[in-house]
Design a protein around this motif. Structure first.
Motif: not given
Length: 251
Positions: A157, A174-177, A206, A230, A232
């Motif tokens: 992580r 932090e975003i979600t791709y 990432s 997803e 993150k």
């Protein structure tokens, strides 16, 4: 070229071939002390026997992947483990990457949080362990499993720094791709192998993520099928490329 990985079908992720990239070159190669405190959570099975590594990213570059080890058992349930290392001064810490690559029994780990104390300018006094008072502290709150068998099934992580009150210090969030994978329409196009992706952008990458749970299908990567996953990660800025691979397992 740093590796810190097994090349063995029976160890880690089972790969026997790896692509390595050159490490960042620091303008100032002098080492400074870091004290890393790891708080393992208070859950059943929270402790781990896996080898835990950490990599620190900052405004001036990044460290190698550093194996965290002591002379005694570490990462037990509800334990607090301290590690003293010396590494290049990465400047203001922007994120860390932490985890393991083990799928063996007992590898599951529940990480509560991490404290990194960056001791600027002066090295450790190895005899008296006297540290320069000019210390910067960075907290990293996790509260996640590192386990192939539960949660989001990730074992590595990336975490952003906070203060002690868990307020994020970084401008990056932090975003979600959402990853849309379209398997082709050819005989034998589907796969049962484990598939991994790394996303690259203007702000680093990432790290490698296994595409484990499709939001659209129970059986993923089947012929002529779209799967959505997803991932993150701290925002990467404008995306430049991806790397996708599988481990050649499956039927």
């Amino acid at each position: 070229f740093a590796c810190y990985r097994w090349l063995d079908k029976k160890e880690g992720d089972g790969k026997i071939e790896l692509n390595l990239i050159p490490l960042d070159i620091f303008k100032n190669t002098s080492l400074i002390p870091y004290e890393i405190t790891i708080f393992t959570g208070d859950k059943v099975g929270a402790g781990t026997n896996a080898k835990i590594f950490i990599q620190i990213f900052g405004s001036h570059g990044k460290t190698d992947e550093i194996l965290l080890k002591n002379e005694f058992d570490s990462f037990e349930r509800k334990s607090v483990d301290k590690f003293k290392i010396e590494a290049p001064n990465v400047g203001q810490i922007e994120k860390i990457r932490i985890g393991h690559n083990s799928e063996k029994f007992g590898a599951a780990w529940y990480l509560e949080k991490i404290l990194i104390q960056q001791h600027l300018h002066e090295p450790f006094d190895k005899q008296n362990e006297v540290l320069n008072p000019n210390v910067e502290e960075y907290w990293f709150v996790c509260r996640e499993w590192f386990d192939k068998g539960q949660g989001d099934k990730q074992t590595i992580r990336e975490l952003l720094p906070t203060n002690e009150n868990e307020y994020i210090l970084s401008d990056r969030k932090e975003i979600t791709y959402l990853i849309h994978v379209f398997t082709g329409d050819k005989s034998g196009a589907g796969t049962d192998a484990n598939v991994f992706i790394t996303i690259y952008g203007q702000y680093e990458d990432s790290g490698e993520h296994q595409l484990t749970t499709s939001k659209t299908n129970i059986n993923k990567f089947e012929r002529k099928q779209e799967d959505i996953f997803e991932v993150k990660a701290p925002t990467l800025g404008k995306l430049t490329k991806i790397k996708i691979r599988h481990d050649n397992t499956g039927v």
